[in-house]
Scaffold this motif. Structure first.
Motif, mmCIF file in Angstrom:
data_model
loop_
_atom_site.group_PDB
_atom_site.id
_atom_site.type_symbol
_atom_site.label_atom_id
_atom_site.label_comp_id
_atom_site.label_asym_id
_atom_site.label_seq_id
_atom_site.Cartn_x
_atom_site.Cartn_y
_atom_site.Cartn_z
ATOM 1 N N LYS A 29 1.263 -0.887 -0.586
ATOM 2 C CA LYS A 29 -0.057 0.021 -0.666
ATOM 3 C C LYS A 29 0.728 1.129 -0.089
ATOM 4 N N ALA A 30 1.742 1.044 0.213
ATOM 5 C CA ALA A 30 2.919 2.651 -0.649
ATOM 6 C C ALA A 30 3.003 2.837 -1.629
ATOM 7 N N SER A 31 3.550 3.863 -1.739
ATOM 8 C CA SER A 31 4.193 4.845 -3.440
ATOM 9 C C SER A 31 5.322 4.595 -3.248
ATOM 10 N N LYS A 33 6.828 2.251 -7.442
ATOM 11 C CA LYS A 33 6.040 2.975 -8.780
ATOM 12 C C LYS A 33 7.145 1.426 -9.542
ATOM 13 N N ASP A 36 9.986 -0.995 -8.900
ATOM 14 C CA ASP A 36 10.339 -1.147 -7.097
ATOM 15 C C ASP A 36 10.551 -2.631 -6.988
ATOM 16 N N ARG A 53 1.175 -5.447 -7.265
ATOM 17 C CA ARG A 53 0.947 -4.578 -7.400
ATOM 18 C C ARG A 53 1.701 -4.711 -8.966
#
Length: 217
Positions: A29-31, A33, A36, A53
């Motif tokens: 849930k982190a930012s 891209k 990563d 993700r």
């Protein structure tokens, strides 16, 4: 790269092993891209469900066994979690119930990391009760039909009503025959393959050096 460790803290920044997060869900849930990576500490076990993700690599860091992402909600090798339901001293039969009744339909039980496994009894569900598949006039009875050691029946009937029973969300009492005694004392690990999706997949996602285990769907 972002790091996740059983000894971490979700209040950390996750950017180094020393400041690792504790949960996978905090990481996903982190930012992030595309490109990563989320690295799990080797030797760790996470009993989490999450949706991957897109474009992220999931792998391991450190030394030791592959990190485990488990669909089993807990290790059932705890004597206090099992209660003797029925005993037949003549045959040696012992049937136990498990304290956690919130697990979705269990499809398999694995003992001691695969050294032994259970046999699931799957009766039919007709008109509000469980009956034998070969004889729908005979109601299923755990005291009779768990007829050999390590057979089990999960009476996951909490959502089993109406014309189309909702088996995906059904929960209830699990019965296990274990003639050697309390399963929590007989085995050092007891893991449950629950009816759950451990990882929801996404495009362009890489999983490497991980053990994803004990999922039932």
């Amino acid at each position: 790269k972002y790091y996740v460790s059983p000894n971490g803290d979700d209040n950390n920044d996750g950017t180094s092993p020393e400041t690792a997060w504790k949960t996978i869900n905090k990481a996903v849930k982190a930012s992030l891209k595309k490109g990563d990576g989320i690295l799990l500490e080797r030797g760790g076990v996470w009993r989490e469900k999450f949706t991957a993700r897109q474009g992220i690599t999931y792998s391991a860091y450190g030394e030791g066994a592959k990190p485990v992402i488990s669909g089993s909600p807990e290790n059932g090798a705890d004597a206090s979690k099992w209660t003797l339901f029925h005993e037949d001293k003549e045959s040696g039969m012992k049937i136990w119930t498990y304290s956690n009744t919130s697990m979705t339909d269990v499809g398999e039980i694995v003992f001691n990391d695969g050294a032994a496994y259970s046999y699931k009894e799957v009766p039919s569900y007709v008109n509000g009760k469980f009956v034998l598949r070969k004889d729908r006039n005979t109601e299923f009875d755990v005291k009779v039909h768990l007829d050999h050691d390590l057979k089990f029946f999960h009476k996951a009937d909490s959502a089993m009503s109406g014309a189309i029973p909702d088996i995906n969300n059904a929960r209830g009492t699990l019965y296990l025959r274990c003639d050697k005694g309390n399963p929590g004392e007989v085995f050092k690990s007891i893991e449950f393959n629950t009816r759950t999706t451990i990882v929801g997949m996404a495009n362009a996602t890489v999983f490497d050096s991980l053990s994803i285990m004990y999922g039932g769907s």
